[in-house]
Scaffold this motif. Structure first.
Motif, PDB file in Angstrom:
ATOM      1  N   VAL A 115      12.463  23.252  -4.920  1.00 38.90           N
ATOM      2  CA  VAL A 115      12.693  23.255  -3.491  1.00 38.90           C
ATOM      3  C   VAL A 115      10.840  22.917  -2.875  1.00 38.90           C
ATOM      4  O   VAL A 115      10.058  23.736  -3.525  1.00 38.90           O
ATOM      5  N   GLY A 116      10.574  22.314  -2.335  1.00 38.08           N
ATOM      6  CA  GLY A 116       8.862  21.884  -2.466  1.00 38.08           C
ATOM      7  C   GLY A 116       8.400  22.327  -3.366  1.00 38.08           C
ATOM      8  O   GLY A 116       7.712  23.460  -3.072  1.00 38.08           O
TER       9      GLY A 116
ATOM     10  N   THR B 230      18.878  36.996  -7.161  1.00 36.40           N
ATOM     11  CA  THR B 230      20.348  37.665  -8.059  1.00 36.40           C
ATOM     12  C   THR B 230      21.079  38.271  -6.859  1.00 36.40           C
ATOM     13  O   THR B 230      20.305  37.969  -5.690  1.00 36.40           O
ATOM     14  N   SER B 231      21.627  38.942  -7.111  1.00 33.62           N
ATOM     15  CA  SER B 231      22.177  39.867  -6.881  1.00 33.62           C
ATOM     16  C   SER B 231      21.436  41.114  -5.359  1.00 33.62           C
ATOM     17  O   SER B 231      21.808  40.620  -4.582  1.00 33.62           O
ATOM     18  N   GLY B 232      20.338  41.273  -6.279  1.00 36.28           N
ATOM     19  CA  GLY B 232      19.230  41.691  -5.413  1.00 36.28           C
ATOM     20  C   GLY B 232      18.165  41.093  -4.740  1.00 36.28           C
ATOM     21  O   GLY B 232      17.556  41.926  -3.408  1.00 36.28           O
ATOM     22  N   GLY B 233      17.801  39.642  -4.672  1.00 32.41           N
ATOM     23  CA  GLY B 233      16.852  38.965  -3.854  1.00 32.41           C
ATOM     24  C   GLY B 233      16.885  38.055  -4.570  1.00 32.41           C
ATOM     25  O   GLY B 233      17.942  37.741  -5.016  1.00 32.41           O
ATOM     26  N   LYS B 234      14.930  37.277  -4.315  1.00 32.02           N
ATOM     27  CA  LYS B 234      15.065  36.322  -4.626  1.00 32.02           C
ATOM     28  C   LYS B 234      13.739  35.569  -5.034  1.00 32.02           C
ATOM     29  O   LYS B 234      12.377  36.413  -4.602  1.00 32.02           O
ATOM     30  N   LEU B 235      13.280  35.249  -6.094  1.00 28.17           N
ATOM     31  CA  LEU B 235      12.354  34.931  -6.491  1.00 28.17           C
ATOM     32  C   LEU B 235      11.506  33.665  -6.440  1.00 28.17           C
ATOM     33  O   LEU B 235      12.437  32.655  -6.228  1.00 28.17           O
ATOM     34  N   ARG B 236      10.439  33.533  -6.140  1.00 28.10           N
ATOM     35  CA  ARG B 236      10.212  32.183  -6.094  1.00 28.10           C
ATOM     36  C   ARG B 236       8.900  31.800  -6.845  1.00 28.10           C
ATOM     37  O   ARG B 236       7.884  32.664  -7.346  1.00 28.10           O
TER      38      ARG B 236
END
Length: 425
Positions: free
Chosen positions: A218-219, A226-232
């Motif tokens: 995206v962009g 993951t079930s625990g978070g988001k990594l960019r």
């Protein structure tokens, strides 16, 4: 005295004898980095270390634990090159690309052992070379051909006759061997954990028990959930190989899987094992259903073969051990375990682009330590430097392996039949 072991023992020797695992808590929250890596084996860890050493912000996500897959189930042979002889590599890739890959993997043991020394990795490194054993007369002809091709490229290999092979292995069951002094053995899980610690020391952040469930582009950024978070991340490496788990919108191609199992004896005293691989070489043979042989620091003899384990394979391994070394008949077996190998149809590894600044690396066909280290570092450098010129193989945009499930079944069935037949021969 030998202690006879009955029944099946199912524990991985490497997990029992490796140094403790690094602290790598599961991923939680949100973070933005230069490079995200999925997979905590040799390839992913090597990439994390290389990128962090160049000052990049790196996060590695491992679904299980560091070295859970092939890196922690390996035989532990640090080989120079692939199963394929150099001319076969050239025939598949073309002379220029083939020689680039041959040269890169010829230098792989230097890279591995240099990393071990530089970072003081506790992984039982022994650089005593390897022996490619001729299981039959036709196997010796194959070794003669390989020796000529390797020598033409300056490799310091040497062809051994049956007598010298017997002296080095302690067994008279082989027709000769190809000795490669560039190679050696390691404790494979110890090496993976050593790479993990080195990567952390360089600034990379590693997270176990953090399976990626979805990936989006995206962009200009990759979003990993993951079930625990988001990594960019600006760049992404998928280094899951034979242990890839399904991830939404990550089309890593499937390849045939070969199972490989191993047994390890109890530690053998010098009165029993003094002349068995007394110089410390690691071995594998020329059989179509391949067998491997090595010792560890404690004096265990470790024998491996193609197949997924179970009674047929384990019984064959015990008989094979007794055939090679009759005095070990009834030796106590402390550990049995198995792992998976991603076996591409042409036995060549792949670097596949599946989006902007995103590569999947896979298909070592049983040669994970050297190639994994080389490919991981090379792809990390390529992404950071935005240049693909130094990659060991050309990048591909797609890859299709026909009859994947059928080939996987064929490999396992062939191993079972071979081992079942050997039991009655």
């Amino acid at each position: 005295m030998l202690k006879k072991t009955h029944g099946s023992v199912t524990s991985n020797l490497w997990g029992k004898t490796a140094v403790s695992a690094p602290d790598a808590a599961s991923f939680q929250g949100e973070r933005s980095v230069d490079l995200a890596i999925i997979g905590g084996g040799y390839t992913g860890l090597s990439a994390a270390l290389a990128a962090a050493e160049q000052g990049a912000e790196v996060t590695l996500l491992e679904a299980e634990t560091v070295g859970h897959g092939g890196s922690g189930r390996n035989v532990g042979l640090v080989n120079a090159g692939l199963w394929l002889p150099p001319e076969a590599v050239n025939a598949r890739l073309g002379p220029a690309a083939g020689e680039r890959l041959n040269a890169a993997l010829a230098a792989a043991p230097d890279m591995v052992f240099d990393l071990i020394e530089r970072h003081a990795m506790a992984c039982e490194p022994v650089r005593a070379g390897t022996l490619h054993l001729a299981h039959a007369r036709n196997g010796l002809k194959d070794l003669e051909n390989r020796a000529a091709q390797l020598a033409a490229r300056g490799a310091p290999v040497r062809l051994l006759d049956a007598a010298e092979t017997a002296r080095r292995t302690g067994s008279d069951r082989f027709h000769g061997a190809l000795y490669d002094p560039r190679a050696g053995t390691i404790q494979p899980l110890g090496y993976a954990r050593g790479l993990a610690r080195a990567a952390q020391d360089a600034g990379a952040r590693l997270h176990e028990k953090s399976p990626v469930v979805a990936v989006q582009q995206v962009g200009g950024q990759w979003i990993l959930r993951t079930s625990g978070g988001k990594l960019r991340a600006r760049s992404l490496i998928v280094a899951t190989n034979a242990y890839h788990q399904p991830i939404d919108q990550t089309p890593v191609p499937k390849v045939p899987i070969v199972q490989y199992f191993q047994i390890a004896t109890e530690p053998l005293g010098d009165n029993l094992a003094g002349d068995i691989l007394m110089n410390g070489e690691g071995c594998w043979d020329t059989g179509l259903i391949m067998t491997s042989l090595r010792r560890d620091r404690a004096g265990r003899l470790i024998l491996g073969g193609m197949g997924g384990g179970g009674r047929i394979h384990e019984d064959w391994a015990r008989r094979k051990l007794a055939q090679l070394y009759p005095r070990l008949r009834g030796a106590g077996i402390e550990h049995t375990w198995s792992g998976r190998i991603a076996m591409t149809g042409d036995h060549l590894p792949r670097i596949r682009r599946f989006g902007p600044n995103a590569f999947a690396i896979y298909g070592y066909s049983g040669r994970g330590i050297g190639p994994g280290t080389v490919f991981g570092r090379a792809v990390a450098h390529a992404l950071i430097e935005q240049s693909e010129t130094a990659l060991p193989v050309p990048v591909i945009e797609g890859h299709h392996e026909p009859f994947v499930r059928l080939k996987t079944l064929f490999y396992e069935t062939g191993a079972r039949l071979a081992h079942f037949a050997a039991a009655r021969s």
